[in-house]
Design an enzyme around this catalytic site. Sequence first.
Site: not given
Ligand code: NAD
Ligand code: UGA
Length: 447
Positions: A221, A271
């Site tokens: 969304f 993501c």
């Molecule tokens: P990331 O790649 O930064 O970190 C993942 C870590 O897991 C890595 O450091 C890797 O070495 C480690 N890893 C993998 N397999 C392993 C194992 N078997 N044992 C120990 N360590 C292991 O990933 P991230 O951005 O933190 O995302 C993690 C999850 O959270 C994803 O599913 C992502 O979709 C979700 N998520 C990410 C965000 C975001 O803002 N990045 C926000 C919400 C949800």
């Molecule tokens: C997004 C969601 O906002 C989080 O709630 C979620 O947890 C996360 O993904 C995830 O699952 O990884 P993030 O990707 O860190 O967070 O950042 P956002 O602020 O959502 O921005 C995503 C992208 O959309 C960026 O490139 C941003 O510049 C762009 N964006 C955002 C726009 O172009 N316009 C907007 O109005 C808002």
Amino acid sequence: MKICCIGAGYVGGPTMAMIAKKCHDIDVAVVDLNEARIAAWNSDCLPIYEPGLQEIVEDRRGKNLTFSTEVKSHIKLADIIFISVGTPTKNYGIGAGQAPELGYIEGCARMIAEACDGPKIVIEKSTVPVRTAELVKSVFEGYEKGHLFEILSNPEFLAEGTAITDLENPDRVLIGGDSTESGKKAVQTVVDVYNRWVPREKIVTTNVWSSELSKLVANAFLAQRVSSINAISAVCEASGADVEEVANAIGMDSRIGPKFLKSSVGFGGSCFQKDILNLVYLSGHFGLPEVAEYWNQVITMNEYQRKRFSRKVIHSLFNTLQGKRIAVLGFAFKKDTNDTRESAAIYICRDLLEEGADIVVYDPQVPAAEIKQLTNESVKIASSAEEAAKDAHAVLVLTEWDEFKDLDYSAIYQSMVKPAHIFDGRNILDLPKLESIGFNASGVGKP
Ligand code: NAD
Ligand code: UGA
């Protein structure tokens, strides 16, 4: 109580730092197989840049917050185990380009099953397809240890750049669990942890499948709103309307709301695309091709927006970039993060390089080596915006870093080749003022 989080990434690091900050009596261990990453968490130079994070880590590290590569021993000691490893889009075999790679999740489930011989609450923190808990459960059952583990879903909604404020004051915390007695007890244990700082009415409990699916739907969304406003930006450019005025006018309708209506060069981040592809794949898997096609359009529109921006730059510079210096300001996918995953800047630089442009990038947080690697070593790196812009034909603002708003654009104009172009891919600059300096200035969706 002891908590262990597997995965010291953008989610595992900050979320566990927040639990450690709010619950001094809980021992929190963040474990990862990546030794360099753990060493960075234990150093003065954390592996991720996130405002407010360093202070919390420095305050709690060595007290109730530990970063370690001793994965199995910490798993064995913990009462609650979070799985926070990556779930990137699969790039091989069945589902390539759409389905998420669940190998890291399975790997964690196996490690947990091998290491543990007492009851544990195992929490999916990673974003996973609906019914992944079934996979985790069947791994545990394969080790004949199914009875030891209660599997919950607790997806993370933090956004990068605002992770600490999002964690400290979340819109909601979502916890999915089974309706059995032991399921309810496990959910209550995790509710009690969050309830130390999150009001109870903001903690939502559901069944596991609703929780897993809600995470994908929330991202779909949010991304859909960005693609919708970006689609309208193209109509604005064609018609003389101004996308910011349109966004403001529609956002005042309380049913629509003002957030996430900023037109841009396209969404990036690790993501949005991955999670929509995940939803598209799932919909196909459930025999719902129309649903799959509907969500896939959000990605198609995002790709179109990036290409449209590249084409506008090329067209404005007389359809040739051969040997022309182009300054790119910002390479992160949004401000206040050093994360470049799926950043629009990567794609736009590649488009312009294909046209022979001589690109110079400046980003305040992204390491030079990473920018070079993502562009096949084809760009130069500057240490300031002014240095990047000197002798350039065009300046492109691709990340909305605050410092780009207040640059001395008169001096920058003087240092550039004329006619000097500026393309604001984030609508953060004062275009009429830039025009009055002498620039050919354009934004996204602006007349
Ligand atoms: P990331 O790649 O930064 O970190 C993942 C870590 O897991 C890595 O450091 C890797 O070495 C480690 N890893 C993998 N397999 C392993 C194992 N078997 N044992 C120990 N360590 C292991 O990933 P991230 O951005 O933190 O995302 C993690 C999850 O959270 C994803 O599913 C992502 O979709 C979700 N998520 C990410 C965000 C975001 O803002 N990045 C926000 C919400 C949800
Ligand atoms: C997004 C969601 O906002 C989080 O709630 C979620 O947890 C996360 O993904 C995830 O699952 O990884 P993030 O990707 O860190 O967070 O950042 P956002 O602020 O959502 O921005 C995503 C992208 O959309 C960026 O490139 C941003 O510049 C762009 N964006 C955002 C726009 O172009 N316009 C907007 O109005 C808002």
